[in-house]
Design a protein around this motif. Structure first.
Motif, PDB file in Angstrom:
ATOM      1  N   ASN A 135       0.819  -1.212   0.000  1.00 32.99           N
ATOM      2  CA  ASN A 135       0.000   0.000   0.000  1.00 32.99           C
ATOM      3  C   ASN A 135       0.855   1.266   0.000  1.00 32.99           C
ATOM      4  O   ASN A 135       0.336   2.370   0.146  1.00 32.99           O
ATOM      5  CB  ASN A 135      -0.951   0.001   1.205  1.00 32.99           C
ATOM      6  CG  ASN A 135      -0.169   0.009   2.526  1.00 32.99           C
ATOM      7  OD1 ASN A 135       1.037   0.254   2.544  1.00 32.99           O
ATOM      8  ND2 ASN A 135      -0.868  -0.262   3.619  1.00 32.99           N
ATOM      9  N   GLY A 136       2.152   1.095  -0.157  1.00 25.78           N
ATOM     10  CA  GLY A 136       3.043   2.249  -0.278  1.00 25.78           C
ATOM     11  C   GLY A 136       3.330   2.973   1.020  1.00 25.78           C
ATOM     12  O   GLY A 136       4.000   4.004   1.022  1.00 25.78           O
ATOM     13  N   SER A 137       2.833   2.457   2.149  1.00 25.14           N
ATOM     14  CA  SER A 137       3.079   3.170   3.409  1.00 25.14           C
ATOM     15  C   SER A 137       4.490   2.874   3.934  1.00 25.14           C
ATOM     16  O   SER A 137       5.165   1.967   3.457  1.00 25.14           O
ATOM     17  CB  SER A 137       2.019   2.796   4.448  1.00 25.14           C
ATOM     18  OG  SER A 137       2.176   1.443   4.809  1.00 25.14           O
ATOM     19  N   SER A 138       4.923   3.669   4.895  1.00 30.57           N
ATOM     20  CA  SER A 138       6.287   3.562   5.433  1.00 30.57           C
ATOM     21  C   SER A 138       6.279   3.547   6.951  1.00 30.57           C
ATOM     22  O   SER A 138       6.751   4.480   7.595  1.00 30.57           O
ATOM     23  CB  SER A 138       7.133   4.757   4.982  1.00 30.57           C
ATOM     24  OG  SER A 138       7.080   4.913   3.603  1.00 30.57           O
ATOM     25  N   PRO A 139       5.742   2.491   7.548  1.00 29.76           N
ATOM     26  CA  PRO A 139       5.693   2.450   9.015  1.00 29.76           C
ATOM     27  C   PRO A 139       7.101   2.403   9.614  1.00 29.76           C
ATOM     28  O   PRO A 139       8.050   2.019   8.940  1.00 29.76           O
ATOM     29  CB  PRO A 139       4.944   1.147   9.292  1.00 29.76           C
ATOM     30  CG  PRO A 139       5.147   0.312   8.091  1.00 29.76           C
ATOM     31  CD  PRO A 139       5.254   1.248   6.936  1.00 29.76           C
ATOM     32  N   SER A 140       7.204   2.795  10.888  1.00 30.09           N
ATOM     33  CA  SER A 140       8.504   2.679  11.545  1.00 30.09           C
ATOM     34  C   SER A 140       8.823   1.191  11.719  1.00 30.09           C
ATOM     35  O   SER A 140       7.932   0.345  11.662  1.00 30.09           O
ATOM     36  CB  SER A 140       8.456   3.377  12.904  1.00 30.09           C
ATOM     37  OG  SER A 140       7.512   2.723  13.718  1.00 30.09           O
ATOM     38  N   CYS A 141      10.089   0.891  11.912  1.00 34.04           N
ATOM     39  CA  CYS A 141      10.493  -0.521  12.017  1.00 34.04           C
ATOM     40  C   CYS A 141      11.739  -0.596  12.881  1.00 34.04           C
ATOM     41  O   CYS A 141      12.833  -0.261  12.446  1.00 34.04           O
ATOM     42  CB  CYS A 141      10.766  -1.086  10.622  1.00 34.04           C
ATOM     43  SG  CYS A 141      11.347  -2.789  10.610  1.00 34.04           S
ATOM     44  N   ASP A 142      11.544  -1.024  14.128  1.00 40.05           N
ATOM     45  CA  ASP A 142      12.660  -1.151  15.056  1.00 40.05           C
ATOM     46  C   ASP A 142      13.184  -2.583  14.958  1.00 40.05           C
ATOM     47  O   ASP A 142      12.545  -3.519  15.449  1.00 40.05           O
ATOM     48  CB  ASP A 142      12.159  -0.830  16.474  1.00 40.05           C
ATOM     49  CG  ASP A 142      13.249  -0.996  17.529  1.00 40.05           C
ATOM     50  OD1 ASP A 142      14.324  -1.560  17.195  1.00 40.05           O
ATOM     51  OD2 ASP A 142      13.015  -0.570  18.673  1.00 40.05           O
ATOM     52  N   LYS A 193      12.361  -7.519  16.676  1.00 41.04           N
ATOM     53  CA  LYS A 193      12.151  -8.825  16.023  1.00 41.04           C
ATOM     54  C   LYS A 193      10.669  -9.093  15.795  1.00 41.04           C
ATOM     55  O   LYS A 193      10.133 -10.133  16.176  1.00 41.04           O
ATOM     56  CB  LYS A 193      12.782  -9.953  16.839  1.00 41.04           C
ATOM     57  CG  LYS A 193      14.264  -9.738  17.146  1.00 41.04           C
ATOM     58  CD  LYS A 193      14.849 -10.958  17.821  1.00 41.04           C
ATOM     59  CE  LYS A 193      16.235 -10.701  18.373  1.00 41.04           C
ATOM     60  NZ  LYS A 193      16.767 -11.866  19.082  1.00 41.04           N
ATOM     61  N   LYS A 194      10.001  -8.088  15.213  1.00 39.26           N
ATOM     62  CA  LYS A 194       8.575  -8.193  14.903  1.00 39.26           C
ATOM     63  C   LYS A 194       8.379  -8.018  13.400  1.00 39.26           C
ATOM     64  O   LYS A 194       9.265  -7.538  12.703  1.00 39.26           O
ATOM     65  CB  LYS A 194       7.803  -7.075  15.630  1.00 39.26           C
ATOM     66  CG  LYS A 194       7.954  -7.094  17.147  1.00 39.26           C
ATOM     67  CD  LYS A 194       6.893  -7.949  17.787  1.00 39.26           C
ATOM     68  CE  LYS A 194       7.225  -8.569  19.129  1.00 39.26           C
ATOM     69  NZ  LYS A 194       7.921  -7.846  20.134  1.00 39.26           N
ATOM     70  N   TYR A 195       7.182  -8.371  12.929  1.00 41.36           N
ATOM     71  CA  TYR A 195       6.857  -8.080  11.532  1.00 41.36           C
ATOM     72  C   TYR A 195       6.741  -6.570  11.357  1.00 41.36           C
ATOM     73  O   TYR A 195       6.108  -5.891  12.161  1.00 41.36           O
ATOM     74  CB  TYR A 195       5.529  -8.725  11.143  1.00 41.36           C
ATOM     75  CG  TYR A 195       5.615 -10.221  10.897  1.00 41.36           C
ATOM     76  CD1 TYR A 195       6.009 -10.716   9.653  1.00 41.36           C
ATOM     77  CD2 TYR A 195       5.279 -11.141  11.895  1.00 41.36           C
ATOM     78  CE1 TYR A 195       6.078 -12.090   9.409  1.00 41.36           C
ATOM     79  CE2 TYR A 195       5.344 -12.516  11.661  1.00 41.36           C
ATOM     80  CZ  TYR A 195       5.743 -12.990  10.421  1.00 41.36           C
ATOM     81  OH  TYR A 195       5.808 -14.340  10.189  1.00 41.36           O
ATOM     82  N   CYS A 196       7.350  -6.035  10.298  1.00 45.41           N
ATOM     83  CA  CYS A 196       7.227  -4.607  10.012  1.00 45.41           C
ATOM     84  C   CYS A 196       6.270  -4.331   8.857  1.00 45.41           C
ATOM     85  O   CYS A 196       5.949  -3.172   8.597  1.00 45.41           O
ATOM     86  CB  CYS A 196       8.588  -3.997   9.711  1.00 45.41           C
ATOM     87  SG  CYS A 196       9.632  -3.834  11.183  1.00 45.41           S
ATOM     88  N   GLY A 197       5.842  -5.351   8.135  1.00 46.77           N
ATOM     89  CA  GLY A 197       4.766  -5.146   7.158  1.00 46.77           C
ATOM     90  C   GLY A 197       5.113  -5.326   5.687  1.00 46.77           C
ATOM     91  O   GLY A 197       4.231  -5.250   4.833  1.00 46.77           O
ATOM     92  N   GLY A 198       6.366  -5.551   5.366  1.00 47.93           N
ATOM     93  CA  GLY A 198       6.716  -5.763   3.955  1.00 47.93           C
ATOM     94  C   GLY A 198       6.028  -7.008   3.417  1.00 47.93           C
ATOM     95  O   GLY A 198       5.757  -7.948   4.168  1.00 47.93           O
ATOM     96  N   ASN A 199       5.725  -7.007   2.121  1.00 51.50           N
ATOM     97  CA  ASN A 199       5.017  -8.154   1.543  1.00 51.50           C
ATOM     98  C   ASN A 199       5.273  -8.283   0.041  1.00 51.50           C
ATOM     99  O   ASN A 199       5.995  -7.480  -0.548  1.00 51.50           O
ATOM    100  CB  ASN A 199       3.514  -8.059   1.871  1.00 51.50           C
ATOM    101  CG  ASN A 199       2.937  -6.717   1.447  1.00 51.50           C
ATOM    102  OD1 ASN A 199       3.442  -6.072   0.515  1.00 51.50           O
ATOM    103  ND2 ASN A 199       1.888  -6.272   2.130  1.00 51.50           N
ATOM    104  N   TRP A 200       4.677  -9.349  -0.544  1.00 52.69           N
ATOM    105  CA  TRP A 200       4.941  -9.626  -1.963  1.00 52.69           C
ATOM    106  C   TRP A 200       4.411  -8.514  -2.857  1.00 52.69           C
ATOM    107  O   TRP A 200       5.045  -8.165  -3.837  1.00 52.69           O
ATOM    108  CB  TRP A 200       4.348 -10.992  -2.350  1.00 52.69           C
ATOM    109  CG  TRP A 200       4.974 -12.123  -1.580  1.00 52.69           C
ATOM    110  CD1 TRP A 200       6.313 -12.310  -1.323  1.00 52.69           C
ATOM    111  CD2 TRP A 200       4.302 -13.227  -0.955  1.00 52.69           C
ATOM    112  NE1 TRP A 200       6.501 -13.445  -0.577  1.00 52.69           N
ATOM    113  CE2 TRP A 200       5.292 -14.035  -0.346  1.00 52.69           C
ATOM    114  CE3 TRP A 200       2.963 -13.625  -0.862  1.00 52.69           C
ATOM    115  CZ2 TRP A 200       4.978 -15.206   0.352  1.00 52.69           C
ATOM    116  CZ3 TRP A 200       2.652 -14.789  -0.171  1.00 52.69           C
ATOM    117  CH2 TRP A 200       3.656 -15.570   0.427  1.00 52.69           C
TER     118      TRP A 200
END
Ligand code: ABC
Ligand code: CA
Length: 474
Positions: free
Chosen positions: A23-30, A34-41
């Motif tokens: 969806n083109g969003s850019s959530p933070s990612c620490d 060691k969690k899912y940050c949302g990237g996908n196919w």
């Protein structure tokens, strides 16, 4: 696709969860969480222009199957290596049709899809029946953590991981289990039109498991055999098409990232050893200087000249270059999990990114070399001894000549390639494709050239550059 078809390619390695969101969003990612940050196919599909414009024509993505999170540690399986069920997909990355779309979109662009796969283990859970299709303790070797890397039975039949997250070791001595795996890989490849496989933890499964696995897959296989020793790695080149070139990875890091004490000669030694010992030589090894399991180069090296030399290596080495996502953006993450930064946080910026620009040139130079010299892919790299010393290495793979140094940005090097090296004619014009500077060989075909600021050079005869190509157009 076959090993021959893969040899011409260059691969961009992606940690699916960390590359892009559909969806083109850019959530933070620490990364430390060691969690899912949302990237996908779908995210990968949306950024194929970015990858292709750097000159890559294949991607390697994280394992795709359904995963289970760490039962005791609370860590999430965002990396994809903790298989729950080999027959369903990781819904964090998308639906089956999203993976099929990724594959078909790649194919429409003339690109290949390589998928990472795990045979060796599944994470321990409180309820074994959650693990499919191997839902019982008897499907796994009995508990013992690997304790002796010099004992191959221990390496193959004991467990990876640690008490906080044990990885149950699949009983690959059981023929029913083995048949399930051979069938699974065949169907996975067909179902998603996969072109190649990166095979995880190859040294942890008996060697004679792999030939039939590879033939069931029916596509190019490159195995992870994590070792610094050519002699240990070599037998695995018999059962799979290829391996990741870890021995050279370690040599390159020793030579370049140990500061002035690094000796470049170690690279030539290891590569020559590998050329002699690997089945079919080193032509289709996966050549890399960064990946998701090791600290990024820039976590320890800040000198940009050294970084530029190191990045050049996989594109001049024998084999298939692999670039780990984020390297082009100058990412600096240290050990796992810090080296798995979200790429969207860079904004996918292509301007003012010197490493990205260099990678583009290196991919173009290799492609030009392949089309100019029909035997480029089957010629081994050679090292020019007269121009190689502690801090310099001259690597020839005609029409390419790379001059690499670990001297750093305040160093100046003088290179002399004698006519006896037989590389050039008299008075030939050579172009450094990284800068478009030219140099002319002597009347005997010898070459004298100086490099400044510790920068690498990649020289190509002017006659080998195409008039219409993108490299240093006249
Ligand atoms: C998790 C946490 C980490 C934590 C770790 C203990 O647990 O996230 O923060 O530090 C996946 C995930 C990881 C996760 C692990 C464990 O699962 O990606 O984030 O770590 O659950 C493959 C994959 C890798 C994957 C797994 C497991 C396997 O690429 O991403 O990890 O599915 C061994 C294996 C190798 C494996 C690697 C991580 O561990 O052989 O397949 N990679 C020696 C041994 C090697 C060993 C290596 C590292 O140490 O010989 O077998 O690799 O432990 C040379 C020597 C070598 C030596 C090296 C270091 O030096 O010649 O022998 O390697 O000179
Ligand atoms: Ca095993």
């Amino acid at each position: 696709a076959s090993a021959d078809e893969w040899m011409k390619r260059s691969i961009y390695q992606i940690v699916t969860d960390r590359f892009a969101l559909g969806n083109g969003s850019s959530p933070s990612c620490d990364t430390s969480e060691k969690k899912y940050c949302g990237g996908n196919w779908q995210g990968i599909i949306s950024k194929l222009d970015y990858i292709q414009s750097m000159g890559f024509d294949a991607i390697w993505i994280s394992p795709v199957v359904e995963n289970i999170d760490g039962a005791m540690s609370g860590d999430k399986a965002y990396h994809g290596y903790w298989t729950q069920n080999i027959n369903s997909l990781n819904s964090n990355f998308g639906l089956p049709d999203d993976l099929r779309s990724l594959s078909s979109t790649l194919h429409d662009r003339g690109m290949y899809l390589m998928v990472d796969i795990v045979v060796n283990h599944q994470p321990q859970t409180f309820d074994y029946s959650l693990l499919q299709p191997f839902g019982g303790a008897d499907c796994f070797h009995s508990e013992c953590f690997i304790s002796d890397y010099n004992n191959q039975t221990n390496v193959e039949q004991c467990w990876l991981g640690y008490s906080g997250l044990p990885l149950l070791d699949l009983d690959t001595e059981n023929s029913t289990t083995v048949d399930i795996m051979y069938n699974w890989i065949k169907n996975l490849v067909l179902d998603y039109s996969i072109d190649g496989l990166r095979v995880d933890t190859v040294k942890h499964v008996r060697k004679d498991f792999w030939p039939e696995f590879a033939s069931s897959a029916g596509v190019y296989t490159v195995g992870e055999v994590l070792t610094g020793e050519v002699g240990y790695a070599a037998p695995y080149t018999e059962g799979l098409d290829s391996i990741l070139d870890y021995p050279t990875y370690f040599a390159v890091h020793k030579a370049f990232t140990n500061g002035v004490s690094g000796n470049m000669a170690i690279i030539a030694e290891i590569v020559t050893e590998a050329q002699n010992q690997y089945n079919y030589g080193t032509f289709n090894v996966g050549s890399f200087v960064e990946n998701h399991d090791n600290p990024r180069i820039q976590s320890t090296v800040s000198d940009q000249s050294i970084v530029k030399n190191v990045i050049t290596w996989p594109f001049i080495n024998d084999g298939i270059p692999i670039l780990y996502y984020g390297q082009e953006q100058g990412y600096q993450g240290g050990n796992d999990p810090a080296n798995r930064e979200a790429l969207w946080l860079s904004g996918f910026d292509e301007e003012d990114k010197p490493l990205l620009a260099q990678i583009r040139i290196l991919n173009a130079a290799r492609k030009q070399a392949i089309s100019y010299n029909p035997s480029f892919l089957n010629n081994r790299v050679t090292f020019i001894p007269q121009a190689s010393a502690n801090s310099t290495l001259a690597i020839s793979k005609p029409p390419l000549l790379a001059l690499l140094t670990n001297g750093g940005s305040s160093s100046t090097e003088s290179w002399s390639i004698p006519s006896s090296a037989g590389l050039y004619n008299a008075n030939e014009t050579l172009v450094d494709v990284l800068t478009c500077d030219t140099v002319i060989t002597g009347s005997d075909g010898s070459l004298s050239v100086t490099t400044s600021q510790g920068l690498p050079k990649v020289l190509m005869p002017a006659k080998s550059l195409s008039a219409t190509g993108s490299l240093c157009r006249a």
